[in-house]
Design a protein around this motif. Structure first.
Motif: not given
Length: 349
Positions: A38-44, A77-88, A188-198
């Motif tokens: 999940x982290x790699x997908x958003x970081x990519x 902020x809400x977008x990033x938090x939700x994008x951490x949870x959804x792909x997981x 922002x979505x990619x790095x924010x959600x990717x780092x959070x998932x990482x």
């Protein structure tokens, strides 16, 4: 009409690119932990869009897009938090069920997005759209029940539905950002959600994986998340949240096709039933027409636009040809035409 057709093309492109996610993630999950993937997908996604921006000199020097401001920070902020949870949730679901089932279940995102758009953001939903939501929800229920005789729930399907609900809320957050620079939103979505998932993967998951698998995962993220989200945000400008998600319904069918061709997954009777119902619901959602007399209240905002349509005939700026970006004011207007809940038609009914 031209503007709507362009938005539809963007939405379909977004759908086809994201459709690659479920089947190819299924293959990668054999080598990479779901949390790490999940982290790699958003970081990519974030890294890929950043590289494209650096390479595009024209975009750096003459961007026609409005930049994000502090006003949009809560939505970001809400977008990033939700994008951490959804792909997981999605990847956990894919690991526990067929990728074709997970892909088709992705259409529940239409129902989730539309209902959330109506309840929380007052986006208008007509009778035809409600019927479409009903059919899509019914198909999702069929796919979620693993044994119709005993009504056992498929845990994998439940995880996918949870992902759809998260993305339903996230789609509506992104809706409020759709008039801003889509590349900036994706980065922002990619790095924010990717780092959070990482961070989550480092605590509860496993960060191991071969270099080639990590590269492939990030490449998949760039295509299925980065480019897909870019086109999705562009589409939301002209279609609104619920209608964009309806066109996005092409994504699950793309995923199903790849699953059958590449993964050779079996086709069950319940799956074919759900597929037929889902197709009917999707057609109803896409064929909705909406026209009535409506009022545009005075509004001042900043976004990419041109002066060729009736909503941007403002005289507070010198004439400019083509797409450009500046702060402008819309005067009070009452008129009637076929429209969608885009940035200029989010009125109450």
């Amino acid at each position: 009409m031209k503007k709507k057709n362009t938005a539809v093309v963007y939405a379909i492109l977004a759908a086809l690119l994201f459709g690659m996610n479920a089947p190819f993630s299924k293959l990668l999950l054999e080598e990479i932990d779901p949390l790490f993937l999940a982290a790699l997908l958003y970081l990519g996604a974030g890294l890929g869009m950043t590289i494209l921006t650096v390479l595009n000199k024209t975009r750096r020097t003459a961007s026609k897009e409005a930049r994000l401001t502090k006003k949009e920070l809560p939505a970001v902020i809400m977008m990033i938090l939700l994008d951490i949870a959804a792909p997981i949730f999605l990847l956990m679901g894919i690991s526990l069920t067929n990728s074709s089932t997970a892909a088709l279940l992705g259409n529940f995102e239409i129902a989730a997005t539309s209902i959330i758009a109506m309840i929380f953001f007052k986006e208008a939903i007509g009778k035809r759209m409600w019927v479409a939501i009903g059919f899509i929800s019914l198909a999702s229920i069929i796919l979620t029940i693993s044994d119709a005789m005993t009504i056992n729930l498929s845990i994998g399907a439940v995880f996918v539905i949870l992902a759809c609900i998260c993305w339903g809320f996230e789609n509506n957050c992104t809706r409020n950002l759709s008039i801003k620079d889509p590349v900036q939103v994706v980065v922002l979505k990619g790095f924010g959600s990717g780092l959070g998932a990482l961070l989550i993967a480092a605590i509860w998951g496993d960060l191991s994986g071969s270099l080639i698998d990590i590269i492939l995962a990030m490449a998949l993220g760039f295509v299925a998340y980065g480019l897909s989200i870019f086109f999705y945000v562009k589409a939301q400008r002209g279609l609104g949240a619920s209608r964009t998600s309806a066109y996005y319904a092409a994504a699950p069918f793309m995923g199903v096709l790849i699953s059958w061709l590449v993964l050779k997954e079996p086709i069950t009777v319940s799956f074919l039933m759900a597929l037929a119902i889902m197709l009917l619901g999707t057609w109803l959602a896409l064929s909705e027409d909406h026209e009535h007399a409506h009022t545009h209240l005075e509004e001042t905002h900043d976004h990419s636009h041109n002066h060729d349509d009736e909503h941007h005939l403002h005289a507070d700026h010198p004439p400019v040809k083509g797409e450009h970006c500046h702060e402008h004011t819309h005067n009070n207007t009452v008129h009637s035409h076929c429209h969608l809940p885009d940035v200029h038609h989010r009125h109450l009914h």
